[in-house]
Write a protein that holds these residues in place. Sequence first.
Motif, PDB file in Angstrom:
ATOM      1  N   LEU A 105       0.884   1.162  -4.171  1.00  0.00           N
ATOM      2  CA  LEU A 105       1.356   2.524  -3.930  1.00  0.00           C
ATOM      3  C   LEU A 105       2.802   2.698  -4.383  1.00  0.00           C
ATOM      4  CD1 LEU A 105      -0.055   3.486  -0.404  1.00  0.00           C
ATOM      5  CD2 LEU A 105      -0.656   4.505  -2.601  1.00  0.00           C
ATOM      6  N   GLY A 106       3.533   1.611  -4.457  1.00  0.00           N
ATOM      7  CA  GLY A 106       4.930   1.687  -4.896  1.00  0.00           C
ATOM      8  C   GLY A 106       5.920   1.758  -3.759  1.00  0.00           C
ATOM      9  N   GLU A 112      10.703   3.233   3.695  1.00  0.00           N
ATOM     10  CA  GLU A 112       9.739   4.066   2.976  1.00  0.00           C
ATOM     11  C   GLU A 112       8.355   3.983   3.626  1.00  0.00           C
ATOM     12  OE1 GLU A 112      11.788   3.821  -1.490  1.00  0.00           O
ATOM     13  OE2 GLU A 112       9.798   2.951  -1.154  1.00  0.00           O
ATOM     14  N   VAL A 116       6.228   7.334   4.820  1.00  0.00           N
ATOM     15  CA  VAL A 116       4.895   7.733   4.351  1.00  0.00           C
ATOM     16  C   VAL A 116       3.871   7.692   5.498  1.00  0.00           C
ATOM     17  CG1 VAL A 116       5.311   7.111   1.945  1.00  0.00           C
ATOM     18  CG2 VAL A 116       4.330   5.403   3.486  1.00  0.00           C
ATOM     19  N   ASP A 303      -5.530   1.765 -10.295  1.00  0.00           N
ATOM     20  CA  ASP A 303      -6.142   3.020 -10.725  1.00  0.00           C
ATOM     21  C   ASP A 303      -7.605   3.144 -10.289  1.00  0.00           C
ATOM     22  OD1 ASP A 303      -3.716   3.639 -11.794  1.00  0.00           O
ATOM     23  OD2 ASP A 303      -4.269   3.211 -13.871  1.00  0.00           O
ATOM     24  N   ARG A 306      -7.767   3.697  -6.455  1.00  0.00           N
ATOM     25  CA  ARG A 306      -7.324   5.037  -6.050  1.00  0.00           C
ATOM     26  C   ARG A 306      -8.398   6.076  -6.333  1.00  0.00           C
ATOM     27  NH1 ARG A 306      -3.513   5.541  -9.422  1.00  0.00           N
ATOM     28  NH2 ARG A 306      -4.625   6.865 -10.889  1.00  0.00           N
ATOM     29  N   TYR A 324      -3.397  11.468  -0.730  1.00  0.00           N
ATOM     30  CA  TYR A 324      -2.728  10.617  -1.719  1.00  0.00           C
ATOM     31  C   TYR A 324      -1.483  11.321  -2.273  1.00  0.00           C
ATOM     32  CZ  TYR A 324      -1.710   7.972  -5.912  1.00  0.00           C
ATOM     33  OH  TYR A 324      -1.045   7.241  -6.877  1.00  0.00           O
ATOM     34  N   ASP A 325      -1.622  12.599  -2.598  1.00  0.00           N
ATOM     35  CA  ASP A 325      -0.475  13.363  -3.109  1.00  0.00           C
ATOM     36  C   ASP A 325       0.642  13.419  -2.066  1.00  0.00           C
ATOM     37  OD1 ASP A 325      -1.858  13.805  -5.448  1.00  0.00           O
ATOM     38  OD2 ASP A 325      -2.487  15.855  -4.914  1.00  0.00           O
ATOM     39  N   MET A 328       2.682  10.255  -2.262  1.00  0.00           N
ATOM     40  CA  MET A 328       3.547  10.239  -3.443  1.00  0.00           C
ATOM     41  C   MET A 328       4.737  11.196  -3.283  1.00  0.00           C
ATOM     42  SD  MET A 328       2.325   7.976  -5.498  1.00  0.00           S
ATOM     43  CE  MET A 328       1.886   7.045  -4.036  1.00  0.00           C
ATOM     44  N   GLU A 329       4.461  12.388  -2.745  1.00  0.00           N
ATOM     45  CA  GLU A 329       5.530  13.375  -2.543  1.00  0.00           C
ATOM     46  C   GLU A 329       6.543  12.887  -1.509  1.00  0.00           C
ATOM     47  OE1 GLU A 329       3.291  16.770  -1.380  1.00  0.00           O
ATOM     48  OE2 GLU A 329       2.371  17.032  -3.370  1.00  0.00           O
ATOM     49  N   LEU A 331       7.253   9.743  -0.771  1.00  0.00           N
ATOM     50  CA  LEU A 331       8.049   8.685  -1.398  1.00  0.00           C
ATOM     51  C   LEU A 331       9.162   9.276  -2.256  1.00  0.00           C
ATOM     52  CD1 LEU A 331       5.597   5.872  -2.642  1.00  0.00           C
ATOM     53  CD2 LEU A 331       7.489   5.642  -1.018  1.00  0.00           C
ATOM     54  N   GLU A 332       8.812  10.313  -3.016  1.00  0.00           N
ATOM     55  CA  GLU A 332       9.795  10.945  -3.889  1.00  0.00           C
ATOM     56  C   GLU A 332      10.932  11.571  -3.066  1.00  0.00           C
ATOM     57  OE1 GLU A 332       9.864  14.474  -7.303  1.00  0.00           O
ATOM     58  OE2 GLU A 332       7.961  13.527  -6.731  1.00  0.00           O
TER      59      GLU A 332
END
Length: 338
Positions: A105-106, A112, A116, A303, A306, A324-325, A328-329, A331-332
């Motif tokens: 996931l990063g 972090e 999340v 990939d 996911r 999932y989005d 990611m959002e 994290l950003e």
Amino acid sequence: MKNLLSGAAACALTVAFVSEAAATEWNASVWGKRRAFTEHVEKIAELVSEKTDGEFTINVSYGGLSKNRENLDGISIGAFEMAQFCAGYHADKNRAITVLELPFLGVSNLEEEVAVSKAVYDHPAVAKEMAQWNAKMLMTSPMPQYNLVGTGDPRTTLEDFDGMRVRATGGLGKAFEAVGAVPTSVTATEAYNAMESGVVDTVAFAQHAHLSFGTINKADWWTANLNPGTVNCPVVVNIDAYEMLSDEEREALDSSVDEALDHYLANYAELLEKWDSVLEEKGVEKVEYSPEVIAEFKEKAADPAREAWIENMEAQGIPGQELYDLVMETLEKERASN
């Protein structure tokens, strides 16, 4: 006069019983032994007691109330009021939060991971699914990226993973399976015996668990930077018990979550600082993978996992893409704020 005194004594005794009955006592079900993974549970129990002058107490039980795979079931029937569990132990019961166990996931640090997890826990789909178990999300148990300890010769390439028997649950298990490994989902408390008996060659854990469950003592090597992902382990409370709290007790509990997590993060940071010296002391070789190997692992595992997860969730009426989005959002945003 004797009757008056007897009446007064009876009244005092009644008041004493009422006062005693007014105190609230919860039981929290965790497993193993006290360790970095449970420090926030211990801390929130301490804080709640302090804030209510001992009128609200939480007793933390290490395996005395339930098996770790059955903690969510125990919450659902009100066998205890608080519990910790890991999503990968029963992914079918907590499908929405397994987004947090997807490989690569990063997420790069515990702060972090907290961010999340909070975002996902607050999503209506998660609250709805947890309510089926009479459970309310309270806080996460943030863990760093999992890495392997193994026996025998180090596995330094993805080809070396082919046929490797690995203790890995949830999304991590699927990630290793994507590169030819054979995952098994024995519980944390069973991992040492599985390693000792040769049922598995390797065990994927965060650092505290390798220490607490003794797998580091069987290890010949450790993967320092594979970082394929982690597991997500919430602390939940029984909804009925939560709603029965007084306003003061509920405030004491809710207001202690961030303090408990701050304590957890500080404690874990100390453990990570000592990790290299632990490896040296036990003669465990540190294996570091090249960027090319990690990129290949990510391509094969991330990939497909996911896309399969999102498709599976959407087919069950769970907003997989949205969850999932959200990760990611979040994290950003977290990185932008720092």
